[in-house]
Write a protein that holds these residues in place. Structure first.
Motif: not given
Length: 297
Positions: A220-239
């Motif tokens: 939960t302290l790792d902000p970088a995981h949101f767009c990768a692990a939560h692809h489609g809801t909290l970001g885009n893991r490819y962009k």
């Protein structure tokens, strides 16, 4: 060589002497300035041991709890039970003092007591025994008052929509002096007092994860995981993934800290509250979203 070996052998004693006192010579006078022992200096500067069992922990969301049944809880390795009496939500050790039967398998009675399903012993919200059907009527009150017939009851708080527990049985006065870790909005307001026009609260819930407390906190302290692990809801893991920087803004002796950077802000408040305020294009709501997670061990 012999003198060198002797000097090396005496060096620890010389260093100890230097730490113990400072000697100044002025002519024929000798002034000795006393210095605290090195052990006292170390003791004063080292970080105090964190008291895990002297903190408030949220154990459930009140809106999701059925008041007509008891609820099994695990906290810090302890098996507990939450149930609602006439006075409010109570938390006991999940073991009847009679034969250690699980009170989480008991029955919440219409008179506001908790009945153990094993031998029908009954308890009020304070943990006192109020029903003892197998006891002789002439001795029943004495048996009820026996300390061994009481449940281990824990301090509780109903706050911000959560049921909080202080994991020290009977420590009500001590618990009242300990600060509760509370969620705050992006405006710095307590969730309970925030203006309803300035806050939209997503219903909270409880999830059990098959991992250690430390792994959950790290996640939960790792902000970088949101767009990768939560692809489609909290970001885009490819962009969205790209190099970023985060800087420590503050750190307190109690273990709390605040970090800000390219992804927004991350805060930790002991013992288990992590707050993330994202501020990058991939996240919705701009800088007005607050994601708070209690990682309860």
């Amino acid at each position: 060589k012999k003198m060198l070996r002797l000097f090396v052998a005496m060096l620890p004693m010389m260093v100890t002497c230097l730490l113990s006192s400072v000697i100044r010579f002025k002519g024929r006078k000798r002034n000795v300035l006393r210095v605290e022992r090195i052990e006292e200096i170390v003791e004063a500067t080292k970080i105090k041991k964190f008291e895990w069992f002297k903190q408030w922990y949220p154990v459930n969301v009140l809106a999701t709890m059925d008041p007509s049944i008891p609820h099994k809880i695990e906290l810090l390795g302890m098996q507990l039970v939450a149930w609602k009496s006439n006075e409010g939500w109570c938390v006991f050790e999940d073991a009847c003092p009679h034969r250690l039967g699980p009170l989480s398998e008991g029955v919440v009675q219409t008179d506001g007591t908790l009945l153990c399903s094993y031998h029908a012993w009954g308890f009020d919200g304070s943990g006192s025994c109020v029903h003892l059907p197998y006891s002789d009527e002439n001795k029943r009150q004495r048996h009820k008052n026996n300390p061994r017939a009481q449940c281990n009851a824990f301090p509780t708080l109903e706050l911000d929509g959560f049921l909080f527990v202080y994991p020290q049985a009977g420590a009500y006065l001590e618990a009242s002096t300990v600060q509760v870790p509370r969620i705050r909005t992006a405006l710095g307001e307590d969730v309970a007092t925030a203006s309803q026009t300035s806050i939209w609260k997503i219903p909270a819930g409880v999830r059990d994860f098959p991992c250690g407390f430390d792994a959950m906190i790290e996640n939960t302290l790792d902000p970088a995981h949101f767009c990768a692990a939560h692809h489609g809801t909290l970001g885009n893991r490819y962009k969205d993934p790209a190099p970023y920087q985060m800087n420590l803004l503050s750190k307190n002796k109690n273990g709390s800290f605040i970090v800000h950077g390219d992804f927004g802000g991350v805060e930790f408040e002991p013992p288990c509250l992590v707050t993330f305020r994202p501020n990058y294009n991939a996240m919705p709501f701009g800088n007005s979203l607050t994601i708070s997670t209690y990682c309860v061990p």
